[in-house]
Design a protein around this motif. Structure first.
Motif, mmCIF file in Angstrom:
data_model
loop_
_atom_site.group_PDB
_atom_site.id
_atom_site.type_symbol
_atom_site.label_atom_id
_atom_site.label_comp_id
_atom_site.label_asym_id
_atom_site.label_seq_id
_atom_site.Cartn_x
_atom_site.Cartn_y
_atom_site.Cartn_z
ATOM 1 N N SER A 160 0.819 -1.213 0.000
ATOM 2 C CA SER A 160 0.000 0.000 0.000
ATOM 3 C C SER A 160 0.851 1.260 0.000
ATOM 4 C CB SER A 160 -0.921 -0.013 1.209
ATOM 5 O OG SER A 160 -0.127 -0.143 2.356
ATOM 6 N N GLU A 161 2.148 1.064 -0.133
ATOM 7 C CA GLU A 161 3.031 2.222 0.014
ATOM 8 C C GLU A 161 2.780 3.286 -1.050
ATOM 9 O OE1 GLU A 161 7.087 0.993 -1.136
ATOM 10 O OE2 GLU A 161 6.093 -0.886 -1.550
ATOM 11 N N ASN A 162 2.901 4.493 -0.624
ATOM 12 C CA ASN A 162 2.806 5.613 -1.531
ATOM 13 C C ASN A 162 4.221 6.097 -1.794
ATOM 14 O OD1 ASN A 162 0.440 6.487 -2.622
ATOM 15 N ND2 ASN A 162 -0.284 7.386 -0.699
ATOM 16 N N SER A 163 4.578 6.148 -3.035
ATOM 17 C CA SER A 163 5.941 6.590 -3.322
ATOM 18 C C SER A 163 6.010 7.147 -4.726
ATOM 19 C CB SER A 163 6.884 5.404 -3.182
ATOM 20 O OG SER A 163 8.160 5.754 -3.672
ATOM 21 N N PHE A 164 6.920 8.087 -4.937
ATOM 22 C CA PHE A 164 7.108 8.614 -6.286
ATOM 23 C C PHE A 164 8.233 7.893 -7.015
ATOM 24 C CE2 PHE A 164 5.234 12.519 -4.301
ATOM 25 C CZ PHE A 164 4.048 12.436 -4.998
ATOM 26 N N ILE A 165 8.913 7.032 -6.310
ATOM 27 C CA ILE A 165 10.032 6.336 -6.944
ATOM 28 C C ILE A 165 9.530 5.000 -7.468
ATOM 29 C CG2 ILE A 165 12.376 5.487 -6.626
ATOM 30 C CD1 ILE A 165 12.527 7.323 -4.148
ATOM 31 N N PRO A 166 9.619 4.798 -8.778
ATOM 32 C CA PRO A 166 9.097 3.552 -9.342
ATOM 33 C C PRO A 166 9.817 2.331 -8.783
ATOM 34 C CG PRO A 166 9.563 5.136 -11.062
ATOM 35 C CD PRO A 166 10.122 5.696 -9.815
ATOM 36 N N PHE A 167 9.086 1.244 -8.803
ATOM 37 C CA PHE A 167 9.573 -0.022 -8.273
ATOM 38 C C PHE A 167 10.932 -0.407 -8.861
ATOM 39 C CE2 PHE A 167 9.668 -4.675 -8.393
ATOM 40 C CZ PHE A 167 9.416 -4.980 -7.073
ATOM 41 N N HIS A 204 -7.970 0.023 -9.936
ATOM 42 C CA HIS A 204 -7.729 0.823 -8.742
ATOM 43 C C HIS A 204 -6.227 1.036 -8.550
ATOM 44 C CE1 HIS A 204 -8.012 1.078 -4.078
ATOM 45 N NE2 HIS A 204 -7.753 2.238 -4.623
ATOM 46 N N LYS A 205 -5.485 -0.035 -8.763
ATOM 47 C CA LYS A 205 -4.044 0.035 -8.596
ATOM 48 C C LYS A 205 -3.427 1.025 -9.592
ATOM 49 C CE LYS A 205 -0.250 -3.246 -8.785
ATOM 50 N NZ LYS A 205 -0.095 -4.705 -8.750
ATOM 51 N N ILE A 206 -3.892 0.960 -10.818
ATOM 52 C CA ILE A 206 -3.359 1.885 -11.816
ATOM 53 C C ILE A 206 -3.633 3.327 -11.403
ATOM 54 C CG2 ILE A 206 -3.560 2.658 -14.212
ATOM 55 C CD1 ILE A 206 -4.097 -0.188 -15.014
ATOM 56 N N ILE A 207 -4.869 3.569 -11.000
ATOM 57 C CA ILE A 207 -5.238 4.930 -10.606
ATOM 58 C C ILE A 207 -4.390 5.411 -9.429
ATOM 59 C CG2 ILE A 207 -7.086 6.344 -9.662
ATOM 60 C CD1 ILE A 207 -7.619 5.771 -12.493
ATOM 61 N N ARG A 208 -4.210 4.552 -8.457
ATOM 62 C CA ARG A 208 -3.392 4.928 -7.300
ATOM 63 C C ARG A 208 -2.006 5.375 -7.732
ATOM 64 N NH1 ARG A 208 -5.454 6.070 -2.592
ATOM 65 N NH2 ARG A 208 -7.064 4.627 -2.002
ATOM 66 N N ASN A 209 -1.436 4.604 -8.648
ATOM 67 C CA ASN A 209 -0.075 4.902 -9.056
ATOM 68 C C ASN A 209 0.026 6.162 -9.902
ATOM 69 O OD1 ASN A 209 1.942 2.867 -8.073
ATOM 70 N ND2 ASN A 209 0.329 1.521 -8.811
ATOM 71 N N PHE A 210 -1.080 6.533 -10.512
ATOM 72 C CA PHE A 210 -1.068 7.746 -11.321
ATOM 73 C C PHE A 210 -1.789 8.903 -10.643
ATOM 74 C CE2 PHE A 210 0.084 4.789 -14.667
ATOM 75 C CZ PHE A 210 0.952 5.523 -15.446
ATOM 76 N N TYR A 258 -1.100 11.236 -8.639
ATOM 77 C CA TYR A 258 -0.531 12.580 -8.712
ATOM 78 C C TYR A 258 -0.670 13.151 -10.119
ATOM 79 C CZ TYR A 258 2.482 16.579 -8.438
ATOM 80 O OH TYR A 258 2.944 17.870 -8.488
ATOM 81 N N ASP A 259 -0.342 12.325 -11.117
ATOM 82 C CA ASP A 259 -0.409 12.785 -12.505
ATOM 83 C C ASP A 259 -1.829 13.189 -12.886
ATOM 84 O OD1 ASP A 259 2.322 11.214 -13.752
ATOM 85 O OD2 ASP A 259 1.403 10.468 -11.929
ATOM 86 N N LEU A 260 -2.799 12.525 -12.277
ATOM 87 C CA LEU A 260 -4.191 12.802 -12.621
ATOM 88 C C LEU A 260 -4.770 13.932 -11.784
ATOM 89 C CD1 LEU A 260 -5.442 9.116 -12.823
ATOM 90 C CD2 LEU A 260 -4.921 10.621 -14.733
ATOM 91 N N GLY A 261 -3.945 14.440 -10.885
ATOM 92 C CA GLY A 261 -4.434 15.522 -10.031
ATOM 93 C C GLY A 261 -5.422 15.065 -8.990
ATOM 94 N N LEU A 262 -5.382 13.793 -8.659
ATOM 95 C CA LEU A 262 -6.272 13.294 -7.608
ATOM 96 C C LEU A 262 -5.573 13.427 -6.264
ATOM 97 C CD1 LEU A 262 -7.380 9.952 -9.288
ATOM 98 C CD2 LEU A 262 -8.659 12.078 -9.186
ATOM 99 N N PRO A 263 -6.358 13.524 -5.210
ATOM 100 C CA PRO A 263 -5.724 13.503 -3.898
ATOM 101 C C PRO A 263 -4.990 12.165 -3.704
ATOM 102 C CG PRO A 263 -8.134 13.485 -3.704
ATOM 103 C CD PRO A 263 -7.810 13.670 -5.140
ATOM 104 N N LEU A 264 -3.776 12.229 -3.220
ATOM 105 C CA LEU A 264 -2.977 11.000 -3.171
ATOM 106 C C LEU A 264 -3.533 9.983 -2.193
ATOM 107 C CD1 LEU A 264 0.654 12.357 -3.390
ATOM 108 C CD2 LEU A 264 -0.819 11.484 -5.175
ATOM 109 N N ASN A 265 -4.260 10.478 -1.227
ATOM 110 C CA ASN A 265 -4.777 9.541 -0.232
ATOM 111 C C ASN A 265 -6.281 9.368 -0.381
ATOM 112 O OD1 ASN A 265 -5.297 12.136 0.369
ATOM 113 N ND2 ASN A 265 -4.919 11.956 2.562
ATOM 114 N N PHE A 266 -6.753 9.440 -1.623
ATOM 115 C CA PHE A 266 -8.198 9.371 -1.831
ATOM 116 C C PHE A 266 -8.778 8.059 -1.335
ATOM 117 C CE2 PHE A 266 -6.567 7.516 -5.818
ATOM 118 C CZ PHE A 266 -7.342 6.378 -5.926
ATOM 119 N N GLU A 267 -10.027 8.145 -0.966
ATOM 120 C CA GLU A 267 -10.728 6.923 -0.594
ATOM 121 C C GLU A 267 -11.676 6.551 -1.721
ATOM 122 O OE1 GLU A 267 -12.633 6.874 3.269
ATOM 123 O OE2 GLU A 267 -10.891 7.991 4.013
ATOM 124 N N VAL A 268 -11.861 5.263 -1.895
ATOM 125 C CA VAL A 268 -12.730 4.819 -2.969
ATOM 126 C C VAL A 268 -14.150 4.684 -2.445
ATOM 127 C CG1 VAL A 268 -13.114 3.082 -4.723
ATOM 128 C CG2 VAL A 268 -10.816 3.469 -3.834
#
Ligand code: SF4
Lengths: 913, 1058
Positions: free
Chosen positions: A530-537, B117-123, B125-135
């Motif tokens: 669940s980690e949040n990070s800007f550094i890719p895996f 969901h995983k894809i969205i989480r990883n993007f 910031y790029d999508l301008g979503l809050p990084l800790n958004f809840e689904v």
């Protein structure tokens, strides 16, 4: 029981040291308590208790820097980032979103002594694009460009921030680590004679590895590890780290790696217990504990700390000694609600785009919050304000109105809550004052809570006066929530004996004979990716930064280490799948199973013993009969009879217990009010015509006056309500349309040349009837909206704002009226017909019709009682015989009401019960 | 293109062992290489979490079995297909199993939702979503909040106000409810549906004003057309009125009637203008009067025959030209206004989402499609930190358009690699999730061979395989379904659908022979709707009762179309003593204890809520078996208000303290409440489930009663316990829920009109530019009348109609294929006067099928029961086998934590309050700070730290520092705070007994030590003893005690030295 700590202390006391200069470094505070205990047990002769500190404390000491807490850090970071940008400053809100992730990344990079310049240079390097398969003629996409420039931004800010923090001699943990590695040499020189003991570590970051090795080789330190051959001598992920140290550290070329023992695969009982959802899980633990003979040396581990409040209520009575290492989240305490409500007051003001007024629901919530009530409930001001809010039907209530209602002495105390006006410093200040003014009204743990909030708001005040970045209440709330999230209240119990209730991390370095672990689920144990990070895996791998794999390995070690010396292991997991895919049992359970550990599996199921819902019944007592007689004397109304035939129990509640509908703020004009208003307006219009004929010209006048009449009536029935906004505006327009449509259809009739004479409006009629077997006076009463004569036919008209269908008024067999709600409307208009005939002693010489005009389906016009059978042509004539037949049914109903043998019984089929 | 890559499609009819094949293919992929980490390159996508869990489990269990050297069907096949010997299989299984378990996070068997969901989480910031958004899964709840806010803004924005009020009034004119919230909510749901959303985007540029203008324009156009028709009618009437003939002298008076109809054109129902076929025919033939009319009349009419004929064809011409427009305008107008304000609703929704850091689950696919999909795959792979080479997708038919489109680039990339692969598994016959976005046509296209882009978006050759054996049902059932559904394909007009049912119903039988199918027809012509439902339910009852004793009731599943349908059946079965499990019986809100808790909470929250109070009393009367008469009981308690009420509860043995209740964290308070009222005496799944709900609430929200009650209102409809499997109860389940499951016995009462749909709407996206102001698309009601708008409309209607037919027949297919042993179909005996069935209904399809049979089951009128095969004989004790599985129940233990000798630490606040207490507090604080200071220089930093943490008010900092300075700079004490000395602060000394003693400060110089201890108040000689004790211990350890100092911290520092 031999534990890791007892073995360690055993070795240490062999030296006959006084331990004045000994420093024990442990992975957790909790382990320190147990270590001290071991020293107490094993020391002989007088000694110093060695100084026991956590690794973080130790690093802070070596680095000579102060660790800044995360909220302050964020503010500092913001300060640094915005220092030389001009113009396009991002708000603290959006900043803190990404900044906290960035700080985590910085932390990792520094803790692992990564060459940050190198890494960040690579991350923003255009060469990365090549890897992304962008063909030559194609330019990188906008998203890529943005990504790279964001990386550049991180790069710049990292450097700036690092330099700034160093100049301030403070930092985040990673920075302290990096600095500590730089200073370790001089630390060694300065602390000659110091003896450092590292106890029970597992996963070290690069900085720690470096520091440990330096200290070990210098001879200043020794280390004790806790390893089991099961994972040390295999490729199991639990042993990932310890294997590495043992094999790679030069120190261990010559020195023994202590301790590696073999416990895991030795005799122990493992129980795997599956339960649906958390309550079943924890309650099962309750019954496991109940069956334990001794609770000494037992650990109950909550892998999910939020289950604490549930667990606290699920321990059997026999648990007399208990120690809880986890804290109770301040955020779970009811007092949070109070501040939450004050936040809501202003956030909703913002949401609705208002100023100087509050949403009535927020206000109501504050006024009915238990704390508020306790603090101010006694004051007359408070009561007055509350009454004002409830009775005024205003969606938004202005500050001025509130003030007007607060005039007493007590008012001062809370009037300020409403005067914050979206100003952040004022908000903080008001909260502090509110707390200070009331601290003496609380005691015990509530006072502790209040005190914590006091601290919290002081902290906010400091932050805000220091940095002045908090511009809006929303931002303030964000920071407030960040602060509150880490606040815990601790428990006082038996620290060392009895049942130990703890989180997974607190078990580090501790051993228990019986271990019970809850939530052994994927996503919890281990916590997962669940980690949040800007550094890719991939980049992490390349640069040697830890990924979720290392995190999983850490959990794996915690888990296997915890059970290695235990004799009885209970592992419970939740089988319930929620939306996010929880409910998968942990890989650790599968591992144990595949590895051939003897596991006894159990599945908990809680019986579905729903108690059949019983009908409500009330048997009639003489007291009730007396009350009913009184009702009979004053008269049964149509709605009373309707209520009885629909559901006798409802009748009992309404007329004998006098339970009324709840009085609430009518946020929007209620259905009833709409009805009342239209009735009133029509009465006003038609009353002057009683006994006269109405013409189309008259109707035109009414049309003209309808808006003002409606307004007047609304003012009267819907006090102070605003008719200009929201749903009310809509309803007002609807009322207008209803009246106008009604008048238009009347006009149409008159234009066709029909003669309309008004006989009565809102006519109240009461009549006495005789019922065989009941030898006391019985009356019926009702109020007829309008009686008129249309081309010679007398019509009894009831107005309804709800929908009415022709079938509700079509009845040939009156006994159906008693079967429930369906013919309530027929019951009513027939009763009017009866009352009318009584009043006028009508012998039904002319035509008589009785029915309803429904505004909701006004296109249908006047809906009349229809007595025809089946599909035969409508027959609307109300005749003496029909009224008599109908009255028989009414009498039968009343006889039943008085029948002591028939109780009031709930009609479960009635849709409105 | 890579030769080594593969793309396969499995067409898997019901019961064809789909999961088995999927698991087999997965295992093949991981076992075919020696690389133990092959599994990390595989992404398997299932439709539900449950399916994912099952697949994971099956993979692991098989590997475990193989690694232990056991064989099963799977291992035999694998050895054969991979040409591996047993030993290699065993070894590989072992290493792979170990690799998976030690790297479990890379074991990617997941749902499509989790993956997106995983894809969205990883993007994010790029999508301008809050990084800790809840689904948020429940978008409709947010939408209705947005609608409410929108309505609350009436009166603020003129344009919006006008449009909404006009809309409401318009509804009133049609005798409909004025409550526009319902309509707005309905149309707002379009925002959550991907297909609708795509259409809505085409309206992006349109403002409220544009909508208004269009509305006015269309209305005007309608009026024009109507008045022209009236005019034409008028003209016709004039011609006829001028004659001296009766209207009836025309054939049946048709033509004059027609003109009259035209005159009131706007009141004529759509499509009913030419409803009189006789007139049309006669006019075509030029017949105006019947031959029997008198000559005079004939002459009369003949005289105007020409102008009438001309007029008639003029009308016809005008009709052909303008009527389609008229109809379409009408259709568009009907839905226009809710569409117009959608954007406003969307704005409100956005605000709500921003405020609460929420993202809607339903918008993920949209986001990926718009913003991410077209990025190069390697970039995406890098960002999500995983790179897949092999894709397995299950339930392909339920995948939505965007879901698939979003996956294509990633898969394309995978297939372009060495050994990339894609396996799609699905069955378009089991596609029943169109309403959730499932697009079965997509799968239909993919399993077809011809080469077109949508048949194969990849450069790799496609292999299609039909899994052709039914492993589920007994042979009679397989046969029945094969024949029936093959017959049913004639009811499709769409050739692709027809083919689907043609090729999909040649399932081979498995080894289980026998089985039973029973078809019953219920004659119910005379019954009204309620009675009809009841008749079906009665028959279900009869079928259940007809089962042999030995047959456990839990073998039976009654399938229904909707929950509502299930209610009647539940009622009838329960009334007849048959226990059931249905979504309704599992609802937590129906449990009396739970209801009681809710009512009591409502009463606590609002003491004016007497009704809630009454309901709690009514429960208590029964629960506590009160002996007093009801009326007195109610009256006594109703009279008592507030505290008095709770106190009086003790008279009935309940001890509940409402004040302390309010002090506890919410979860605890609820449990305390339930404890006080004795609700835990017997364990009850509803009660525990309710507690879980409360706990979950506390974990996610700021918990208080009011918020809880609100939350409960929104969630209670769906909160249910999980059914216990081992139960002698008949299950009642919707077909949708039953998908993927099987039951020994299925009873299916049904009769459905195959093309019927509730309030169907469709996007008409070919609007005439001029008339519709360049609105490209609009929502219109989808009915047969759409054909009146022209060929396009007709085609649209037909397409939609066929989709609906497919969906309904699919439902039937899913229902009939759930049965393993016995299948009972109960349907309507619906035949017309001529004895013909109506094949637009399920019942008619069955009858039509029976007609094709010869022999005993051939259809004969009046016969109500048809039987295939024989009932299965059940062994007597089959049931007990189940009951031995390890299951036990827990009694509910509940007690307050205060019983266990613990309390919450309240040290820090103890001295916070009165002046005196604060003075003490102050002293303690200084004491505490001193213990943290090793050397003088540190004082400022320590105080600063206290302020930052909010422990000390900023204003107080100065004075504290001053106080500290007094000690630190005290001439006598100064030396003890200077650098260079060994300082030991607050360290414990252990004496021989292991007791701890803690001196405040020890200052060492070589072997010499000075002891410093801080005190407050006046000098007390008795404190000396303690310090002496410290000294003794230190001396025992061999130190020389040089100084013993007791330092009294007050206004003035006093020192007691000895
Ligand atoms: S015969 Fe000619 S003039 Fe006479 S009524 Fe007929 S149409 Fe008119």
């Amino acid at each position: 029981m031999k534990t890791f700590l007892s073995e360690t202390v055993k070795e240490l006391v062999l030296s006959k040291e006084k331990f004045r200069d000994t420093l024990c470094v442990l992975p957790s505070e909790r382990a320190g308590v147990f270590l001290a205990q071991e020293f107490k047990k094993q020391s002989n002769g007088t000694i110093f208790l060695p100084e026991i500190i956590s690794i973080e404390g130790f690093v802070e000491r070596v680095s000579e820097f102060r660790k800044e807490d995360s909220v302050n850090l964020l503010f500092e970071f913001y300060k640094v980032c915005t220092s030389n940008h001009q113009g396009t400053e991002e708000t603290f809100d959006t900043f803190s979103q990404w900044a906290s992730v960035a700080l985590q990344d910085f932390n990792e990079v520094d803790r692992h002594l990564i060459n940050a310049i190198d890494l960040f240079t690579y991350l923003r390097d255009i060469k990365r694009i090549e890897k992304w398969n962008v063909s030559d003629d194609n330019k990188p996409s906008e998203m890529m460009e943005n990504h790279l420039s964001f990386m550049e931004k991180l790069h710049v800010n990292y450097q700036k921030f690092y330099a700034y923090l160093v100049s301030q001699k403070k930092g985040y943990q990673g920075l302290l680590y990096r600095e500590a590695t730089k200073k370790i040499e001089s630390y060694i020189q300065k602390n000659d004679g110091l003896k450092i003991v590292f106890i029970g570590f597992n996963a070290l970051n690069k900085a720690e590895e470096y520091i440990f090795q330096e200290l070990l080789t210098s001879g200043l330190a020794t280390a004790y590890w806790d390893a089991d051959t099961y994972y040390m001598n295999s490729s199991k992920s639990a042993g990932t780290f310890l294997r590495k140290y043992k094999e790679n550290w030069t120190y261990y070329e010559k020195n023994q790696f202590k301790f590696i023992e073999t416990h895991l695969q030795k005799d122990k009982k493992i129980y795997e217990i599956a339960a649906t959802k958390n309550v079943a899980q924890i309650k099962t633990i309750g019954s496991i504990l109940e069956k334990q003979e001794i609770l000494e040396n037992t650990a109950l581990v909550l892998a999910e700390e939020s289950l604490l409040s549930l667990t606290l209520n699920s321990l059997p009575k026999k648990v007399d000694n208990l120690n809880i290492t986890m804290g109770y989240a301040l955020a779970d305490m009811p007092m949070v609600g109070l501040f939450q409500l004050i936040f809501d007051l202003y956030l909703n003001q913002e949401k609705f785009g208002k100023k100087e007024v509050f949403y009535h629901k927020d206000l109501e919530r504050i006024l009915s919050h238990p704390f508020f009530y306790r603090l101010f409930g006694e004051s007359t001001d408070f009561q007055q304000l509350k009454k004002f809010v409830i009775q005024n039907n205003q969606v938004f209530i202005s500050v001025a109105q509130i003030k007007k209602n607060l005039t007493g002495e007590q008012a001062e105390k809370f009037i300020q809550i409403f005067e914050i006006a979206q100003e952040v410093p004022k908000f903080i200040n008001v909260c502090i004052q509110l707390i200070e003014a009331n601290k003496e009204n609380f005691n015990g743990f509530e006072k502790e809570c209040l005190y914590r909030f006091y601290n919290l708001f002081l902290q906010l005040e400091n932050l805000n006066s220091e940095y002045q970045f908090i511009k809006t209440i929303k931002t303030l709330k964000g920071v407030y929530q960040q602060l509150i999230a880490t606040e815990k209240l601790s428990f006082q119990g038996e620290p060392l004996t009895g049942l130990q209730l703890m989180g997974m991390l607190e078990t580090r370095a501790l051993d228990f004979e019986t271990v019970i672990v809850a939530s052994v689920n994927e996503g919890v144990l281990p916590a997962g990716k669940s980690e949040n990070s800007f550094i890719p895996f991939d980049v992490k791998i390349e640069y040697g930064l830890p990924t979720y794999r290392e995190k999983d390995a850490i959990f794996s070690y915690h888990f296997f280490r915890l059970i290695q010396r235990a004799k009885n292991v209970y592992l419970l997991y939740n089988t319930d799948t929620d939306d996010y895919g929880a409910g998968e049992k942990s890989r650790f359970l599968t591992q144990l199973e595949v590895e051939g550990f003897p596991i006894q599996k159990t599945k908990i199921s809680i019986p579905v013993t729903s108690s059949e819902k019983q009908k409500q019944v009330v048997h009639k007592t003489p007291e009730m009969i007396a009350a009913l007689k009184a009702i009979a004397e004053s008269g049964f109304s149509p709605s009373a009879l309707s209520s009885y035939v629909s559901n006798p129990m409802a009748y009992y509640k309404r007329y004998l217990l006098k339970i009324k509908e709840l009085e609430e703020v009518e946020e929007t004009i209620a259905f009833n009010t709409l009805g009342t208003v239209i009735h009133e307006v029509l009465e006003e219009f038609y009353k002057p015509f009683v006994g006269k004929y109405v013409t189309a010209e008259h109707i035109n006048v009414m049309q003209k006056n309808s808006v003002s009449a409606l307004q007047r009536s609304f003012q009267k029935n819907y006090q102070n309500g605003n008719l200009e906004k929201g749903k009310n505006k809509l309803i007002f327009e609807v009322a207008k349309a209803y009246v106008s449509n009604f008048l238009a259809s009347e006009r149409e009739l008159l234009m066709e040349g029909k003669q309309l004479k008004i006989i009565g409006t809102e006519t109240k009629i009461k009549a006495t009837i005789q019922i065989d077997g009941l030898d006391f006076p019985i009356c019926l009463r009702g109020e007829v909206d309008r009686i008129d004569e249309l081309d010679g036919t007398t019509r009894i008209v009831d107005y309804k704002s709800g929908k009415v269908t022709a079938s509700e008024l079509k009845i040939s067999d009156f006994s159906k009226i008693r079967e429930g709600r369906k013919y309530n409307k027929a019951l009513q208009v027939m009763l009017y017909a009866f009352l009318y005939s009584q009043k006028n002693k009508t012998i039904f010489d002319g035509e008589l019709e009785s029915g309803i005009f429904s505004f909701k389906n006004s296109n249908e016009g006047f809906l009349k009682m229809n007595f025809s059978e089946g599909r035969a042509k409508a027959d609307n004539r109300v005749t003496a015989q029909r009224v008599a037949e109908y009255m028989e049914v009414v009498k039968e109903t009343i006889r039943e009401i008085f029948d002591t043998q028939i109780p009031f019984e709930e009609n479960v089929d009635d849709p409105y019960t | 293109m890579n030769q080594n890559s593969s793309f396969r499609v499995y067409n898997a009819s019901a019961g064809s062992g789909k999961t088995f094949s999927l698991v087999k293919e997965y295992l093949k992929k991981v076992l075919e290489t020696t690389s133990r980490f092959q599994f990390q390159k595989i992404l398997a996508i299932t439709f539900t979490n449950k399916a994912a869990a099952e697949m994971k489990d099956r993979v692991l269990q098989n590997l475990k079995l193989f690694s232990e050297g056991f064989d099963n069907d799977m291992s035999v096949l694998l050895q054969e297909e991979l040409s591996l010997d047993k030993k290699t299989l065993q070894e590989r299984s072992k290493t792979i199993l170990e690799a998976i378990l030690q790297n479990y996070a890379a074991f990617n068997i997941t749902t499509i939702d989790s993956f997106t969901h995983k894809i969205i989480r990883n993007f994010a910031y790029d999508l301008g979503l809050p990084l800790n958004f809840e689904v948020e899964m429940d978008g409709t709840r947010l939408l209705s909040e947005a609608v409410d806010i929108l309505i609350s803004k009436i009166g603020e924005n003129k344009e919006l106000t006008q449009i909404l009020i006009d809309y409401a009034i318009g509804k009133i004119e049609d005798d409909k409810s004025w409550d526009i919230a319902y309509d707005l909510n309905t149309s707002a749901k379009l925002l959550l549906n991907e297909e609708d959303f795509l259409q809505l985007q085409r309206l992006d540029g349109k403002s409220l004003k544009d909508f208004r203008t269009l509305e006015r324009k269309l209305k005007k156009k309608q009026r024009e057309i109507a008045s022209h028709f009236s005019h034409l009618g008028e003209k016709g009437s004039q011609i006829i009125d001028g004659l001296d003939v009766d209207d009836k002298d025309f054939v049946y008076g048709d033509l004059p009637k027609f003109f009259n109809k035209l005159k009131t054109f706007s009141k004529v129902e759509i499509g009913k203008l030419y409803s009189n076929q006789r007139l049309v025919k006669n006019m075509e033939a030029g017949v105006l009067y019947s031959a029997s009319k008198s000559d005079q009349i004939k002459q009369c009419i003949d005289a105007v025959s020409e102008p009438l004929q001309t007029l008639y064809s003029e009308i016809e011409y005008y009709y052909n030209k303008e009527y389609p427009r008229y109809v379409l305008s009408q259709f568009v107008l009907k839905n226009l206004i809710p569409l117009a304000v959608l954007k406003n609703i969307q704005e409100e929704l956005q605000t709500i989402k921003n405020q609460n850091n929420i993202c809607l689950n339903s918008e993920f696919n949209q986001l990926i499609s718009e913003k991410i999909k077209d990025e190069p795959a390697p970039f995406i792979y890098e960002r999500i930190g995983e790179k897949f080479q092999n894709y397995f997708i299950d339930e392909m038919q339920d995948t939505s358009g965007l879901q698939w489109q979003n996956l294509i680039p990633l898969i394309k990339n995978a297939l372009s690699q060495e050994k990339g692969s894609l396996l799609l598994v699905g069955d378009a016959k089991q596609a029943i999730y169109r309403w959730r976005g499932g697009k079965s046509e997509q799968f239909i296209a993919l399993y077809q061979q011809e080469k077109r882009e949508h048949n194969n978006p990849f450069l790799v050759e496609k292999n299609i395989e039909n899994l052709d054996t039914n492993y589920r049902s007994y042979s009679e059932i397989v046969q029945f379904n094969n024949l029936f559904f093959t017959h049913a394909c004639q009811f499709f007009e769409n050739p692709e659908y027809k083919e689907l049912y043609q090729i999909g119903n040649h399932q081979k039988e498995n080894s289980r022979k026998g089985g039973y199918v029973q078809l019953n027809f219920i004659p119910k012509k005379e019954l009204d709707a309620d009675e009809k439902k009841r008749a079906f339910a009665e028959h279900v009852l009869a079928s259940v009762k007809g089962l042999p004793e030995a047959r456990p009731k839990s073998d039976v599943c009654v399938l229904v179309r909707s929950k509502k349908e299930g209610v009647v059946i539940s009622d009838v079965l329960t009334q007849n003593g048959i226990s059931i499990i249905s979504s309704e019986t599992l609802l937590v809100q129906n449990d009396p204890k739970v209801q009681f808790v809710i009512q009591l909470l409502s009463y606590i929250q609002n003491p004016l809520d007497t009704n809630a109070k009454f309901l709690t009393l009514s429960f208590l009367y029964q629960h506590l078996k009160i002996l007093d008469d009801e009326h007195r009981f109610y009256q006594t308690f109703l009279e008592k208000k507030g505290e008095a009420f709770y106190r009086h509860l003790s008279s009935i043995g309940v001890h509940f303290n409402c004040q302390s209740f309010l002090k506890m964290p919410f979860y605890e308070s609820v449990e305390e409440l339930m404890r006080s009222f004795g609700l835990f005496e017997e364990s009850n799944a509803f009660v525990t489930c309710f507690l879980d709900f409360v706990l979950e609430f506390q974990r996610n929200k700021v918990a208080n009663i009011a918020a809880f009650l609100d939350y409960w209102e929104t969630k209670k409809e769906n909160l249910s316990i999980t059914a216990v499997e081992n139960d002698n109860a008949v299950r009642i389940m919707t077909i949708h829920k039953s998908k993927g499951l099987e039951f020994p016995i299925v009873i299916f009462p049904c009769d459905v009109q195959v093309s019927k749909e509730q309030n169907p709407t469709i996007w008409y996206d070919a609007l005439e530019e001029d008339l519709f102001d360049r609105f490209e698309t609009s929502l219109v009601t989808c009915s047969e009348k759409l054909s009146l708008t022209g060929d396009l409309g007709a085609a649209m209607y037909k397409k939609r109609n066929q989709e609906v037919v497919l969906d309904n027949i699919n439902l039937l297919y899913v229902a009939l294929t759930r049965a393993v042993e016995e299948l009972y179909v109960i349907t309507d005996y619906k035949i017309d006067a001529k004895g013909n069935e109506n094949t637009a209904w399920f019942s008619g399809m069955f009858i039509s099928y029976l007609r094709t049979l010869s022999g005993e089951n051939s259809w004969s009128e009046g016969r109500l029961e048809y039987v295939f095969g024989e009932k299965i004989v059940v062994a007597k004790d089959q049931k007990t086998e189940l009951a031995t599985s390890l299951e036990k129940s827990v009694g509910i233990i509940s007690s307050s934590w205060e019983n266990h000798g613990i309390s919450i630490v309240s040290n820090s606040s103890k001295n916070w309050g009165t002046k005196k207490e604060e003075a003490i507090e102050y002293g303690l604080l200084v004491h505490e700070m001193l213990s943290k200071i090793q050397y003088k220089e540190e004082a400022t930093a320590v105080v600063q730290q206290y302020i930052l943490q909010g422990l000390v008010k900023k204003e107080a900092g100065e004075s504290i520092l001053h106080q500290l300075e007094k000690v630190l700079s005290h001439p006598e004490l100064k030396p003890y705070f200077q650098k260079g000395k060994k300082i030991v602060c607050e360290r414990a000394l252990l004496n021989e007994e292991g007791q701890k003693l803690i001196p405040d400060r020890l200052v060492f110089e070589g072997n010499q030590v000075a002891i410093l201890d801080y005190k407050t108040g006046k000098i007390e000689k008795s404190y000396r003893a303690q310090v002496t004790m410290y000294a003794d211990l230190l001396e025992k350890m061999g130190y020389e005690v040089k100084k013993k100092l007791l330092i009294y911290l007050g206004e003035k520092i006093e020192i007691d030295r000895f």
